[in-house]
Motif scaffolding. Structure first.
Motif, PDB file in Angstrom:
ATOM      1  N   SER A   1      26.478 -20.545 -29.608  1.00 40.32           N
ATOM      2  CA  SER A   1      26.169 -19.967 -28.343  1.00 40.32           C
ATOM      3  C   SER A   1      25.762 -18.548 -28.624  1.00 40.32           C
ATOM      4  O   SER A   1      24.676 -18.073 -27.872  1.00 40.32           O
ATOM      5  N   GLU A   2      26.188 -17.772 -29.387  1.00 36.71           N
ATOM      6  CA  GLU A   2      25.462 -16.513 -29.515  1.00 36.71           C
ATOM      7  C   GLU A   2      24.273 -16.592 -30.369  1.00 36.71           C
ATOM      8  O   GLU A   2      23.203 -15.791 -29.864  1.00 36.71           O
TER       9      GLU A   2
ATOM     10  N   LYS B   1      21.928 -17.569 -27.418  1.00 32.96           N
ATOM     11  CA  LYS B   1      21.708 -16.459 -26.470  1.00 32.96           C
ATOM     12  C   LYS B   1      20.549 -15.590 -27.193  1.00 32.96           C
ATOM     13  O   LYS B   1      19.774 -15.189 -26.108  1.00 32.96           O
ATOM     14  N   THR B   2      20.825 -15.017 -28.342  1.00 36.75           N
ATOM     15  CA  THR B   2      19.637 -14.475 -28.841  1.00 36.75           C
ATOM     16  C   THR B   2      18.394 -15.124 -28.968  1.00 36.75           C
ATOM     17  O   THR B   2      17.446 -14.368 -28.528  1.00 36.75           O
TER      18      THR B   2
ATOM     19  N   CYS C   1      17.266 -17.267 -26.684  1.00 36.32           N
ATOM     20  CA  CYS C   1      16.895 -17.373 -25.366  1.00 36.32           C
ATOM     21  C   CYS C   1      16.340 -16.178 -24.807  1.00 36.32           C
ATOM     22  O   CYS C   1      15.502 -15.891 -24.267  1.00 36.32           O
ATOM     23  N   GLU C   2      17.174 -14.860 -25.395  1.00 36.44           N
ATOM     24  CA  GLU C   2      16.515 -13.517 -25.112  1.00 36.44           C
ATOM     25  C   GLU C   2      15.292 -13.158 -25.478  1.00 36.44           C
ATOM     26  O   GLU C   2      14.336 -12.363 -25.333  1.00 36.44           O
TER      27      GLU C   2
ATOM     28  N   CYS D   1      17.703 -21.254 -24.445  1.00 38.54           N
ATOM     29  CA  CYS D   1      17.951 -21.268 -22.864  1.00 38.54           C
ATOM     30  C   CYS D   1      18.647 -22.383 -22.469  1.00 38.54           C
ATOM     31  O   CYS D   1      19.808 -22.567 -21.806  1.00 38.54           O
TER      32      CYS D   1
ATOM     33  N   LEU E   1      21.710 -23.417 -24.353  1.00 40.58           N
ATOM     34  CA  LEU E   1      22.844 -22.401 -23.769  1.00 40.58           C
ATOM     35  C   LEU E   1      23.309 -22.852 -22.340  1.00 40.58           C
ATOM     36  O   LEU E   1      24.613 -22.752 -22.051  1.00 40.58           O
TER      37      LEU E   1
ATOM     38  N   TYR F   1      27.320 -23.770 -21.193  1.00 43.11           N
ATOM     39  CA  TYR F   1      27.727 -23.242 -19.816  1.00 43.11           C
ATOM     40  C   TYR F   1      28.306 -24.366 -18.812  1.00 43.11           C
ATOM     41  O   TYR F   1      29.065 -24.149 -18.311  1.00 43.11           O
TER      42      TYR F   1
ATOM     43  N   VAL G   1      32.020 -21.987 -24.741  1.00 41.72           N
ATOM     44  CA  VAL G   1      31.956 -20.845 -23.641  1.00 41.72           C
ATOM     45  C   VAL G   1      32.590 -21.031 -22.588  1.00 41.72           C
ATOM     46  O   VAL G   1      32.745 -22.299 -22.159  1.00 41.72           O
TER      47      VAL G   1
ATOM     48  N   GLN H   1      25.589 -19.601 -14.267  1.00 39.42           N
ATOM     49  CA  GLN H   1      25.020 -19.222 -15.410  1.00 39.42           C
ATOM     50  C   GLN H   1      24.272 -20.316 -16.080  1.00 39.42           C
ATOM     51  O   GLN H   1      23.035 -19.912 -16.438  1.00 39.42           O
TER      52      GLN H   1
ATOM     53  N   LEU I   1      20.220 -20.085 -16.623  1.00 39.44           N
ATOM     54  CA  LEU I   1      19.377 -20.322 -17.742  1.00 39.44           C
ATOM     55  C   LEU I   1      18.421 -21.610 -17.840  1.00 39.44           C
ATOM     56  O   LEU I   1      17.506 -21.641 -18.270  1.00 39.44           O
TER      57      LEU I   1
END
Length: 128
Positions: free
Chosen positions: A30-31, A34-35, A37-38, A45, A48, A52, A58, A64, A68
């Motif tokens: 998930s981390e 997230k990176t 997706c960012e 995205c 992730l 969710y 998570v 959320q 996403l």
């Protein structure tokens, strides 16, 4: 309540299970997602968002997940658009709105994913 949302959720969850990914590894995943997706990775995205939606690695958070999916859909990922359509059709994480569901199903269809076309026609014709 575990939502019956999102057609493509099972694909990612199944992949995690078949790969033998445990909760700790899913949290690391998930981390990484997230990176990604960012940094603008639509698939990051989307995946992730699936995590969710299902609460895998998570805490479950359908609001959320929808955010996403919207980000991934805005980047032209058709699976994410269809998931948004389902969310709007069922009112999961957003207010139930058939017009919005149709909009996202149509976008998924226009992005060449047949399920978007099918869902669009079913909802337009009043079938669910």
């Amino acid at each position: 309540m575990i939502p019956q949302l999102l057609l493509y959720s099972l694909i990612v969850i199944g992949a995690l299970i078949s790969a033998g990914v445990n909760r700790s590894e899913a949290a690391n995943s998930s981390e990484q997602l997230k990176t990604a997706c960012e940094k603008g990775d639509a698939e990051g995205c989307f995946n992730l968002g699936v995590m969710y939606d299902e609460g895998t690695g998570v805490p479950q958070d359908v609001v959320q997940a929808v955010a996403l999916f919207r980000k991934a859909c805005d980047s032209e990922l058709p699976e994410a658009c269809i998931n948004l359509g389902v969310a709007y059709q069922l009112g999961i994480g957003v207010k139930q709105q058939d017009a919005e569901a149709l909009k996202y199903y149509r976008k998924g269809c226009n992005l060449k994913l047949p399920k978007g076309c099918e869902n669009y026609e079913k909802l337009r014709m009043g079938r669910q």
